[in-house]
Enzyme design. Structure first.
Site, PDB file in Angstrom:
ATOM      1  N   ARG A  27     -16.229  71.313 -20.160  1.00  0.00           N
ATOM      2  CA  ARG A  27     -17.625  71.737 -20.353  1.00  0.00           C
ATOM      3  C   ARG A  27     -18.375  70.822 -21.318  1.00  0.00           C
ATOM      4  NH1 ARG A  27     -16.667  78.227 -20.991  1.00  0.00           N
ATOM      5  NH2 ARG A  27     -15.912  78.635 -18.881  1.00  0.00           N
ATOM      6  N   ARG A  31     -24.321  73.595 -22.526  1.00  0.00           N
ATOM      7  CA  ARG A  31     -25.311  74.281 -23.353  1.00  0.00           C
ATOM      8  C   ARG A  31     -25.293  73.923 -24.826  1.00  0.00           C
ATOM      9  NH1 ARG A  31     -24.092  80.353 -21.508  1.00  0.00           N
ATOM     10  NH2 ARG A  31     -21.975  79.538 -21.784  1.00  0.00           N
ATOM     11  N   ARG A  40     -32.580  72.107 -18.660  1.00  0.00           N
ATOM     12  CA  ARG A  40     -32.439  73.449 -18.068  1.00  0.00           C
ATOM     13  C   ARG A  40     -33.760  74.197 -18.144  1.00  0.00           C
ATOM     14  NH1 ARG A  40     -28.513  77.680 -17.356  1.00  0.00           N
ATOM     15  NH2 ARG A  40     -29.710  79.391 -16.460  1.00  0.00           N
ATOM     16  N   ASP A  77     -20.055  73.721 -10.404  1.00  0.00           N
ATOM     17  CA  ASP A  77     -19.463  75.022 -10.687  1.00  0.00           C
ATOM     18  C   ASP A  77     -18.376  75.311  -9.666  1.00  0.00           C
ATOM     19  OD1 ASP A  77     -19.493  78.264 -10.471  1.00  0.00           O
ATOM     20  OD2 ASP A  77     -20.146  77.617 -12.450  1.00  0.00           O
ATOM     21  N   TYR A 151     -13.340  85.918  -7.803  1.00  0.00           N
ATOM     22  CA  TYR A 151     -14.797  86.080  -7.802  1.00  0.00           C
ATOM     23  C   TYR A 151     -15.291  86.565  -6.431  1.00  0.00           C
ATOM     24  CZ  TYR A 151     -15.048  83.688 -12.307  1.00  0.00           C
ATOM     25  OH  TYR A 151     -14.914  83.351 -13.625  1.00  0.00           O
TER      26      TYR A 151
END
Length: 343
Positions: A27, A31, A40, A77, A151
């Site tokens: 990652r 963020r 973003r 993703d 998921y």
């Protein structure tokens, strides 16, 4: 004639021990970076970023420009595969991903495939590889079938993957068909990434630790081995890193039976034990605690040096045991790299 530039990551994945070891962080594009947050805000939703190949390329390159990591990892993703298989995908603010219809209530056959979603990802790979310096490796990735299935069945993430585990026990034929479908999709998706320019691949099995030993053998090792063998037949020189998070004592069997090129280790696993129980030629990746990086200071320095001491003389890619926390100070990443490269 000048000698071709070599990638430290690819040399390590070929079995060479380097000092200091090459480094990238799970990652690393995300963020915690102000440049990511700015883009973003401009683009809106997470999926808008993922499916905009120019934006995704820019995000993939941001941590390389700022920190000089030895590898870029594709900004994408693991849920692109179920989206392409026909589930609707959205990311609810503050709640994580949502997939519908959830396969606890619907059948796989009811989905209408939407494989055009892969094209934007492959376009991003092409653009990144074109912009990336030759000594920087580009890592493509996908979720491993079991984690993706959790998921798809539940429609979202869960703490114990109960819906998925119940389906695997109560309706094994249906669950095995789902794993089979995800496996085939993943092979094609990753093959497209290699053809677009990915130098190496990583398989993320984030929820493999929730399975019993027999379930781990059936739903983690077996499909991963199939993916690895299929891709290696087509791309024999493309390394594949496997990350069975939470595997613990099952990690050596995973490495041995899947045939992955390297084993990524999470922070909960004793790295010294893995070193003692895997072939010394097997490259290992990891396993710095993301919270040590977030804490910084002497705690970070001590953890880093402990890992480097354990891995001395072994093919090693320094990385976190899981993704970088969104509130990690940039100064702590700089400290990590300065300590590593100044050692």
């Amino acid at each position: 004639m000048t000698e071709p530039v070599r990638s430290p990551i690819l040399e390590t994945l070929a079995g060479k021990a380097l000092s200091p070891p090459p480094v990238w962080l799970m990652r690393q594009a995300g963020r915690y970076l102000p440049e990511y947050r700015a883009l973003r805000a401009e683009k809106g939703s997470f999926l808008n970023l993922v499916y905009d190949s120019d934006a995704a390329c820019e995000i993939t390159l941001q941590p390389i420009r700022r920190f000089g990591f030895d590898a870029a990892i594709l900004f994408s993703d693991i849920l692109i595969v179920p989206h392409a298989m026909g589930q609707d995908l959205r990311f609810a603010e503050g709640e994580g991903p949502r997939l519908s219809p959830r396969l606890a209530d619907a059948t796989l056959e009811s989905l209408t495939p939407a494989r055009h979603h892969y094209q934007a990802i492959w376009d991003t790979v092409r653009k990144v590889r074109s912009a990336l310096a030759p000594e920087k490796a580009l890592l493509g990735f996908a979720g491993s079938p079991y984690t993706v299935a959790t998921y798809m069945v539940a429609g979202q993430g869960s703490k114990d993957q109960a819906d998925t585990r119940i389906m695997a026990h109560a309706d094994p034929a249906r669950f095995n068909a789902l794993i089979e479908a995800i496996t085939l999709e993943t092979i094609d998706y990753l093959a497209g990434q290699v053809e677009a320019g990915a130098d190496a691949l990583m398989l993320f099995d984030s929820w493999s630790g929730s399975l019993s030993p027999s379930g781990f053998e059936r739903h983690v090792i077996a499909p991963t081995a199939r993916i690895v063998s299929s891709l290696r037949a087509r791309f024999p020189h493309t390394p594949i890193i496997g990350f069975p998070r939470g595997a613990g004592e099952k990690a050596p069997a995973y490495a041995r039976e899947t045939g992955v090129s390297a084993l990524a280790i999470d922070e909960s696993t004793d790295l010294a034990w893995v070193v003692a129980n895997t072939p010394e030629t097997l490259p290992l990746q990891g396993n710095l605690d993301p919270m040590a990086l977030k804490a910084g200071g002497e705690a970070l320095t001590c953890e880093l040096r402990r890992i480097l001491d354990i891995m001395a003389g072994r093919p090693h890619i320094l990385n976190l045991g899981h993704g970088i926390d969104r509130f990690t100070p940039i100064a702590h990443v700089e400290q990590l790299l300065a300590t590593l490269r100044g050692r």
